[in-house]
Design a protein around this motif. Structure first.
Motif, PDB file in Angstrom:
ATOM      1  N   LEU A  90       0.868  -1.316   0.001  1.00  0.00           N
ATOM      2  CA  LEU A  90       0.096  -0.042   0.045  1.00  0.00           C
ATOM      3  C   LEU A  90       1.090   1.043   0.086  1.00  0.00           C
ATOM      4  N   ARG A  91       0.459   2.299  -0.705  1.00  0.00           N
ATOM      5  CA  ARG A  91       1.187   3.549  -0.415  1.00  0.00           C
ATOM      6  C   ARG A  91       1.085   4.119   1.016  1.00  0.00           C
ATOM      7  N   GLU A  94      -2.304   5.785   1.623  1.00  0.00           N
ATOM      8  CA  GLU A  94      -3.387   4.733   1.515  1.00  0.00           C
ATOM      9  C   GLU A  94      -3.664   4.096   3.144  1.00  0.00           C
ATOM     10  N   LEU A  95      -2.426   3.790   3.596  1.00  0.00           N
ATOM     11  CA  LEU A  95      -2.219   3.045   4.854  1.00  0.00           C
ATOM     12  C   LEU A  95      -3.096   4.025   5.825  1.00  0.00           C
ATOM     13  N   PHE A  98      -6.647   4.385   5.816  1.00  0.00           N
ATOM     14  CA  PHE A  98      -7.437   3.124   6.502  1.00  0.00           C
ATOM     15  C   PHE A  98      -7.626   3.448   7.990  1.00  0.00           C
ATOM     16  N   GLY A  99      -6.666   4.260   8.485  1.00  0.00           N
ATOM     17  CA  GLY A  99      -7.082   4.819   9.749  1.00  0.00           C
ATOM     18  C   GLY A  99      -8.542   5.503  10.070  1.00  0.00           C
ATOM     19  N   TYR A 145       2.505   3.510  10.391  1.00  0.00           N
ATOM     20  CA  TYR A 145       1.366   2.753  11.102  1.00  0.00           C
ATOM     21  C   TYR A 145       1.015   3.607  12.221  1.00  0.00           C
ATOM     22  N   MET A 148      -1.548   6.210  10.881  1.00  0.00           N
ATOM     23  CA  MET A 148      -2.625   5.515  10.821  1.00  0.00           C
ATOM     24  C   MET A 148      -3.713   5.478  12.166  1.00  0.00           C
TER      25      MET A 148
END
Lengths: 251, 317
Positions: A90-91, A94-95, A98-99, A145, A148
């Motif tokens: 994922l870019r 994009e990651l 998703f958050g 992460y 996110m």
């Protein structure tokens, strides 16, 4: 407040947690500390409903998490586990996007897009937003992460060793950001290995050993020579810096 | 990066070519005047072209969903025991209830395919996460075991011809109007996957991330398994086993576009259709007017693409 009562847990036949009972205060930065295998990550994962409870109860502001729908919990608390070897392509944008998924469930609004942009900027990832997750360094992936999790914008943040892979500049900046979120009214619970980050930034400390809580309270009450030497089974000297404990364990 | 218009143009050109190529020498431009040409077009050429397009698109989408579910790029519906389980289910219903209606047979094949793929996922969950190559190997072993059971049962019950028609290299020469329409159901299942694309992409990040974002990993897994199973079961019972489409197309698209499935699934579907239609056309033209089964053409083309992919990017799973 997160209240844990009578929480025991086994993995296979190995007992991991014994009758844990604790309150994690609202509006504070709470650090879970303790030696390897103390059960810190398991406790965090159980509170964050990543694993089913075997016994005991966890309540979030009075509501039983086992009885709360998981999509409702996703609006109240965000949890970041330790990253494994999963290499999704994922870019970073994009990651982090998703958050926001628990809020928009597939239909992002301008608010969601702004939140993603802010989170990327906060973790110094703006220039890396179009890079793929499997093409950045471990520390950059860890920051993505974290971004996110922060973008999820929940009242509670549960983080499992968020300092993994971060260099000292990014580690300090993360702790400052967490302290800033707490100042803004959020509550953070984080597993921390390097006890000095807890000493410098945490408001509340929970010390665990062999599946039990051995001490909890404000940093000055927990981070003393007797408690820490006993907790880690190694002699530890505690000094002081800017009015906060400074733990000398590496010399 | 998506280059959707270009792929659409290629697909449109292939469709036109497919409508004009065949053993009967007719001109499809005369179809409005010549009833013979209209018959060939509507009963044979158009159904065949549609069947190839639907199969290619659905299989490629099933592949990308499967790869997200198992978090491994080196698997496709034909290497995870899915096709063999579908054949076993179909075999069971053929033996136990030979007069069952077609939809019941398809349903049995889909359920069996779902069960077989679920067994595959249970097996690979026990494998060490870092050993990415054990996953496709486990799939090949499971496919082999299930396939030999199907062959044994087929041999004992004199149904080996059926089993072979499902599990041997697939081809489209038998497709005429009235004998391919189940493939629309496969395409609808693949379309359903697009609606749940975010869920599959999130599940691809791990069960922990999915739970944290308020998804039930088990529910997403069941939905994905259902899509993969329905597509695979309907394809093998209608045209036979089509290898490599579900394996290589998702890999190529992921290299370019990544794993944001909501953006990539339409592209995956189009490329699947292009690859399969291109190979089907090649199979029809190489020994014209005779045919080489598309499964065999794909075996060669797909293997070459897959080897290239393996050598281009050895480091990532």
């Amino acid at each position: 407040m997160i209240r844990v009562t009578g929480l025991s847990h086994r993995i296979g036949r190995t007992p991991i947690l014994h009758e844990i009972r604790t309150d994690l205060p609202k509006g504070k930065l709470t650090a879970l500390i303790g030696p390897n295998g103390a059960g810190k990550s398991t406790l965090l994962r159980l509170i964050g409903r990543l694993e089913p409870l075997q016994s005991g109860r966890v309540t979030l502001d009075g509501a039983d998490i086992a009885a709360t729908p998981t999509e409702t919990l996703a609006l109240q608390m965000a949890i970041l586990g330790q990253q494994t070897a999963i290499a999704s392509r994922l870019r970073l944008r994009e990651l982090v996007g998703f958050g926001r998924w628990p809020r928009h469930r597939g239909r992002p609004t301008p608010t969601d897009k702004d939140a993603v942009t802010d989170a990327l900027r906060a973790f110094a990832l703006t220039d890396l937003g179009d890079r793929f997750l499997d093409e950045v360094s471990g520390g950059q992936a860890q920051r993505a992460y974290l971004a996110m999790t922060v973008a999820q914008d929940t009242d509670w943040l549960l983080l499992d060793e968020p300092l993994n892979n971060l260099d000292m500049a990014h580690a300090r900046s993360l702790m400052a950001r967490l302290a800033g979120l707490v100042a803004g009214g959020k509550s953070v619970v984080t597993v921390i290995h390097e006890v000095n980050y807890a000493a410098a930034w945490a408001d509340h400390i929970v010390a665990m050993k062999q599946g039990r809580i051995v001490a909890e309270g404000p940093p000055k009450a927990v981070l003393n020579e007797a408690t820490l030497s006993d907790l880690y089974d190694t002699p530890v000297t505690v000094s002081s810096h800017n009015g906060r404990p400074l733990v000398l364990h590496h010399v | 990066m998506t280059r959707l218009p270009a792929v659409l143009l290629v697909l449109a050109a292939l469709i036109c070519a497919s409508l004009t190529v065949g053993a009967a020498s007719i001109s499809i431009l005369d179809a409005t005047r010549d009833p013979q040409a209209a018959l060939v077009l509507l009963e044979s050429r158009l159904p065949r072209t549609l069947a190839v397009v639907l199969t290619g698109a659905a299989l490629a989408v099933a592949g990308v969903v499967l790869q997200a579910l198992v978090r491994n790029r080196f698997v496709g519906p034909e290497t995870t025991g899915t096709a063999e389980s579908a054949a076993l289910g179909l075999l069971a219903v053929t033996i136990l209830a030979p007069s069952a209606p077609i939809w019941a047979k398809m349903g049995a094949a889909s359920l069996a395919a779902m069960a077989g793929t679920a067994i595959f996922i249970l097996i690979i969950r026990r494998l060490p996460v870092r050993e990415v190559m054990l996953v496709p190997i486990a799939g090949l072993v499971l496919s082999g075991v299930l396939g030999s059971v199907a062959t044994f049962v087929g041999f004992q019950t004199d149904l080996l011809q059926y089993v072979n028609s499902w599990l041997m290299a697939g081809e489209f020469s038998g497709v005429i109007a009235g004998r391919y329409e189940q493939l629309w159901v496969a395409a609808i299942a693949a379309g359903l996957a697009w609606f749940a694309a975010d869920r599959f992409a999130i599940l691809g990040l791990g069960d922990g991330v999915a739970s944290g974002l308020g998804l039930s990993p088990d529910a997403v897994m069941r939905l994905g398994l259902a899509v993969v199973a329905v597509v695979t079961a309907l394809v093998i019972t209608t045209v036979g086993l089509i290898p490599f489409v579900g394996l290589v197309v998702p890999n190529i698209v992921a290299r370019i576009m990544g794993d944001n499935l909501r953006a990539s699934i339409p592209v995956v579907a189009l490329w699947g259709a292009v690859l399969l239609l291109g190979c089907d056309l090649a199979g029809r033209l190489i020994r014209y007017p005779y045919e080489i089964p598309v499964g065999m053409v794909l075996g060669i083309v797909g293997a070459a693409i897959f080897l290239w992919l393996l050598y281009r990017r050895p480091a990532h799973g």
